[in-house]
Scaffold this active site. Structure first.
Site, PDB file in Angstrom:
ATOM      1  CG  HIS A 113      -2.147   0.755   0.886  1.00 43.99           C
ATOM      2  ND1 HIS A 113      -3.166   0.564   0.207  1.00 43.99           N
ATOM      3  CD2 HIS A 113      -2.647   2.073   1.490  1.00 43.99           C
ATOM      4  CE1 HIS A 113      -4.306   1.332   0.356  1.00 43.99           C
ATOM      5  NE2 HIS A 113      -3.695   2.176   1.060  1.00 43.99           N
ATOM      6  CG  ASP A 180      -9.297   7.165   8.332  1.00 39.53           C
ATOM      7  OD1 ASP A 180      -9.868   7.121   9.402  1.00 39.53           O
ATOM      8  OD2 ASP A 180      -8.523   8.257   8.074  1.00 39.53           O
ATOM      9  CD  GLU A 297     -10.151  10.537  10.258  1.00 41.89           C
ATOM     10  OE1 GLU A 297     -10.623  10.485   8.955  1.00 41.89           O
ATOM     11  OE2 GLU A 297      -9.338   9.530  10.528  1.00 41.89           O
TER      12      GLU A 297
END
Length: 556
Positions: A113, A180, A297
């Site tokens: 990732h 997240d 957030e």
């Protein structure tokens, strides 16, 4: 740690692998892992002589799969891929590299990732970390172990956070800090920091680790913690893979809630949003909003398409409002605000250990009264705790179905001091973003964190001048022709603006083209000196993670 000579290295490399070699080959067949080889491969032959070749593929199919990453911006092919059945296989590989006059690079890869080839090993060996949970008779369950009494979980470095969560929840427990996106590996996020909306209270994921099993660049297998080999422990956390491969992490757990009130509130100014966010994260002041939200957030909606970003359901979806005119009202509000809206996104946990529904209703009532959002633009949805934490997964599946997941992601993540976040918003969100439309999709995050929840002894770099700093994540996807070039140019404009405006910023999930950039722009003199000292100690031949472009050759 034990000092070993060259002859011992060769013996240990062989002994390490003998215990799992036979079961690995058997499991590889069961898992359809083809041990295919090019007939003439000197590199393969050398590794075979050291006892590790049976675990390695060097065929084009295997190397192509690890030549790029989530970023889809760079391509760098390794010479081979290691499929380890146990940590000893990785140690054997590193010992083999150390034994060479010209060590080959080795990089651990979980989900791939990274965004700029950070997990690549050009002309070296990529370690396929998920194999630890599949080969040699291992399973995901056997690499995840909960201690209810100790309130912790031992997780293999290759394990996904979503599986850590599921395993912990089965015992009524949960980790305290998240990313997240939960479909990332434990070792991957701990090598960076691991941040999300709970970091203001509990710090990043690296602040919630009790113990690690690490294989250093010297091939040493070490168990470390704050009490034992603490320098290695601190070095590896946030260490960008430079000092060792994480094969196990012991993560702190707490009693878990069962439900979440997922809240999204729209704002028309950065000052109102950030002011409210800072009240919410100030857990020590005793303000009416202090610590009221469990997850804090925010997002910036500077393009029309971003109101329905992939991260979570949009205000116009059934999850956040069933009125047929919601989308039109949001568009009108954006037009009146000059084309830029802000969204405070968060959650209030309840159920289980977090209190009952009457308590969450009371907290929600206080939020709606005290926060300075635009009235009429509050959207609340009740979901399971698991559903909230894994919310990005639904968006991923939608993008995969539309063919828009495996596209270039030229992401830019920054840490900014609290005192300059409004200057950044004016220059970037209301300036650079508005001057040209990229046509790209993806969220722009902005939210604050408390500095005192971070440990400056780790290798992670963050602003230390002020008590609060912000993360800004510009997480765009290039879905059309020309998007990639425009987005990279925009990222350069943002960095140039910060430099010219004197806004100190630190990149998170960093990318610099060479060592000089890392030294001068990222670490600074004192932190760079410490980083180099640790590299000399744990990976002096610069075998690990050369794809980061920090060290590309052995240290003198």
């Amino acid at each position: 740690m034990v000092v070993i000579n060259k002859a011992q290295e060769m013996i240990m490399a062989t002994l390490f692998v003998l215990g799992c070699f036979l079961q690995t080959v058997q499991a590889a067949k069961a898992d359809d892992v083809a041990l295919a080889w090019r007939p003439t491969s000197p590199f393969r032959d050398e590794l075979r002589d050291l006892g590790v070749a049976g675990l390695i593929r060097d065929d084009a199919e295997a190397t192509a799969l690890v030549s790029t990453d989530f970023g889809n911006v760079t391509v760098a092919a390794p010479a081979a891929v290691l499929y380890p059945s146990c940590p000893a296989d990785i140690a054997a590989l590193l010992l083999a590299s150390c034994a060479r006059s010209s060590p080959f690079p080795v990089s651990a890869r979980g989900r791939g990732h990274s965004a700029r080839g950070q997990a690549a090993a050009p002309n070296g060996v990529v370690v396929n970390m998920p194999s630890l949970g599949r080969l040699g008779g291992s399973s995901t369950a056997s690499r995840l172990s909960v201690s209810v009494e100790g309130q912790c979980i031992d997780a293999g470095g290759e394990q996904l956070w979503v599986d850590v969560l599921r395993t912990a929840l089965a015992h009524g427990l949960t980790p305290r800090s998240w990313t997240d996106y939960l479909h990332l590996t434990v070792g991957g996020t701990l090598s960076n920091a691991g941040i999300s909306g709970q970091a203001f209270r509990y710090g990043p994921q690296i602040s919630n680790v009790q113990e690690l099993d690490v294989i250093t660049g010297l091939g040493e297998m070490v168990t470390c913690s704050k009490e034992r080999h603490s320098d290695l422990f601190d070095a590896v956390l946030g260490g960008l893979g430079q000092f060792g491969v994480i094969t196990r992490a012991r993560i702190q757990l707490v009693p878990a809630p069962t439900r979440a009130r997922w809240v999204r509130l729209l704002y028309t100014s950065a000052a109102a949003l950030t002011g409210d966010q800072e009240r919410l994260i100030d857990v020590e002041r005793g303000d009416a909003l202090s610590g009221l939200m469990d997850y804090v957030e925010g997002t910036v909606l500077a393009d029309k398409g971003l109101i329905g970003s992939w991260r979570s359901p949009s205000p116009s979806s059934s999850s956040f409002g069933s009125e047929p005119d919601v989308a039109a009202r949001v568009a009108k509000l954006a037009e009146e605000a000059g084309g830029v809206l802000y969204c405070l996104e968060g959650a209030l946990y309840y159920g289980g250990a977090a209190g009952g529904e009457p308590d969450v209703e009371k907290r929600l009532e206080t939020l709606m009264r005290e926060l300075r959002y635009e009235r009429g633009f509050a959207f609340v949805h009740d979901v399971s705790y698991m559903g909230f934490l894994d919310r990005v997964r639904d968006g991923e599946l939608r993008l995969r179905a539309a063919g828009q997941w495996d596209v270039p992601h030229p992401w830019l993540n920054l840490f900014l001091p609290r005192s300059r976040v409004l200057d950044f918003a004016a220059g970037v969100f209301h300036g650079i973003f508005r001057r040209g439309t990229t046509g790209a999709m993806g969220p722009v995050l902005v939210y604050p964190m408390n500095r005192n929840r971070w440990d400056s002894n780790t290798s992670a770099v963050f602003p230390e001048e002020e008590e609060v700093f912000y993360t800004v994540g510009i997480l765009r996807s290039a879905v059309s022709d020309g998007d990639l070039g425009r987005l990279e140019e925009q990222n350069n404009d943002i960095l140039r603006f910060c430099e010219e405006a004197g806004i100190p910023c630190v990149q998170y999930l960093s990318y610099y083209a060479d060592q000089a950039g890392w030294e001068k722009k990222h670490f600074g003199p004192a932190k760079w000196a410490r980083f180099v000292e640790r590299k000399r100690k744990y990976d002096p031949k610069a075998i690990l993670s050369r794809g980061q472009r920090i060290f590309t050759s052995p240290l003198a």
